[in-house]
Design a protein around this motif. Structure first.
Motif, mmCIF file in Angstrom:
data_model
loop_
_atom_site.group_PDB
_atom_site.id
_atom_site.type_symbol
_atom_site.label_atom_id
_atom_site.label_comp_id
_atom_site.label_asym_id
_atom_site.label_seq_id
_atom_site.Cartn_x
_atom_site.Cartn_y
_atom_site.Cartn_z
ATOM 1 N N PRO A 1 -10.686 59.026 6.307
ATOM 2 C CA PRO A 1 -11.703 59.900 6.769
ATOM 3 C C PRO A 1 -12.423 59.297 8.014
ATOM 4 N N ASP A 2 -12.558 58.090 8.060
ATOM 5 C CA ASP A 2 -13.041 57.598 9.458
ATOM 6 C C ASP A 2 -12.240 57.680 10.690
ATOM 7 N N ASP A 3 -10.849 58.085 10.484
ATOM 8 C CA ASP A 3 -10.194 58.634 11.664
ATOM 9 C C ASP A 3 -10.546 60.110 12.288
ATOM 10 N N THR A 4 -11.198 60.821 11.514
ATOM 11 C CA THR A 4 -11.563 61.976 11.818
ATOM 12 C C THR A 4 -12.400 62.057 13.202
ATOM 13 N N ALA A 5 -11.586 62.931 14.204
ATOM 14 C CA ALA A 5 -12.029 62.842 15.419
ATOM 15 C C ALA A 5 -11.346 64.032 16.072
ATOM 16 N N VAL A 6 -11.864 64.230 17.544
ATOM 17 C CA VAL A 6 -11.050 64.871 18.631
ATOM 18 C C VAL A 6 -10.514 63.619 19.140
ATOM 19 N N TYR A 7 -8.989 63.792 19.231
ATOM 20 C CA TYR A 7 -8.036 62.858 19.863
ATOM 21 C C TYR A 7 -7.813 63.504 21.308
ATOM 22 N N TYR B 1 -7.352 58.257 23.228
ATOM 23 C CA TYR B 1 -8.747 58.051 22.835
ATOM 24 C C TYR B 1 -9.242 58.889 21.691
ATOM 25 N N ARG B 2 -10.365 58.600 21.139
ATOM 26 C CA ARG B 2 -10.900 59.744 20.261
ATOM 27 C C ARG B 2 -12.544 59.700 20.342
ATOM 28 N N GLN B 3 -12.888 60.590 19.634
ATOM 29 C CA GLN B 3 -14.292 60.997 19.886
ATOM 30 C C GLN B 3 -14.869 61.738 18.575
ATOM 31 N N ALA B 4 -15.545 60.847 17.674
ATOM 32 C CA ALA B 4 -16.080 61.550 16.432
ATOM 33 C C ALA B 4 -17.583 62.102 16.670
ATOM 34 N N PRO B 5 -17.904 63.132 15.741
ATOM 35 C CA PRO B 5 -19.201 63.734 16.285
ATOM 36 C C PRO B 5 -20.224 62.699 16.289
ATOM 37 N N GLY B 6 -21.276 62.456 17.293
ATOM 38 C CA GLY B 6 -22.259 61.898 17.565
ATOM 39 C C GLY B 6 -22.013 60.585 17.901
#
Length: 122
Positions: free
Chosen positions: A87-93, A37-42
């Motif tokens: 850049p849209d892949d930036t997140a905590v995985y 899973y991933r979670q981007a800011p906001g």
């Protein structure tokens, strides 16, 4: 007690590649599914890729053709190969394992890794 330990995140330029790893350890009888899973800011946490023990996979539409999930059942480890990063892949995985701890106990539980930061930026 079950632990999931992730590794492999970091900073990469657009178009680059990263490989994430997640190893599950502890009291484990079987792991029907492992996932990333991933979670981007906001934003809400979203399912990126999932793999069953028999090898069936499913991917988030935006990563199809770029990301590949694999698992080593003997090592209780799941990998995520990420190519052509954007850049849209930036997140905590986050790694997730849906598992059965004991053969005699038919309970299944979701366990989560601590998360690893992936940043795609020039």
């Amino acid at each position: 007690q079950v632990q999931l330990v992730e590794s492999g995140g970091g900073l990469v330029q657009p178009g680059g590649s990263l490989r994430l790893s997640c190893a599950a350890s502890g009291s484990i009888f079987s792991i029907p599914t492992m996932a990333w899973y991933r979670q981007a800011p906001g934003k809400q946490r979203e399912l990126v890729a999932i793999m069953g023990r028999a090898g069936i996979t499913n991917y988030l539409d935006s990563v199809k053709g770029r990301f590949t999930i694999t698992r080593d059942n003997a090592k209780n480890t799941v990998y995520l190969q990420m190519n052509s990063l954007k850049p849209d892949d930036t997140a905590v995985y986050y790694c997730n394992a849906y598992l059965q701890e004991r053969a005699w106990n038919q309970e299944f539980t979701h366990y989560w890794g601590q998360g690893t930061q992936v940043t795609v930026s020039s």
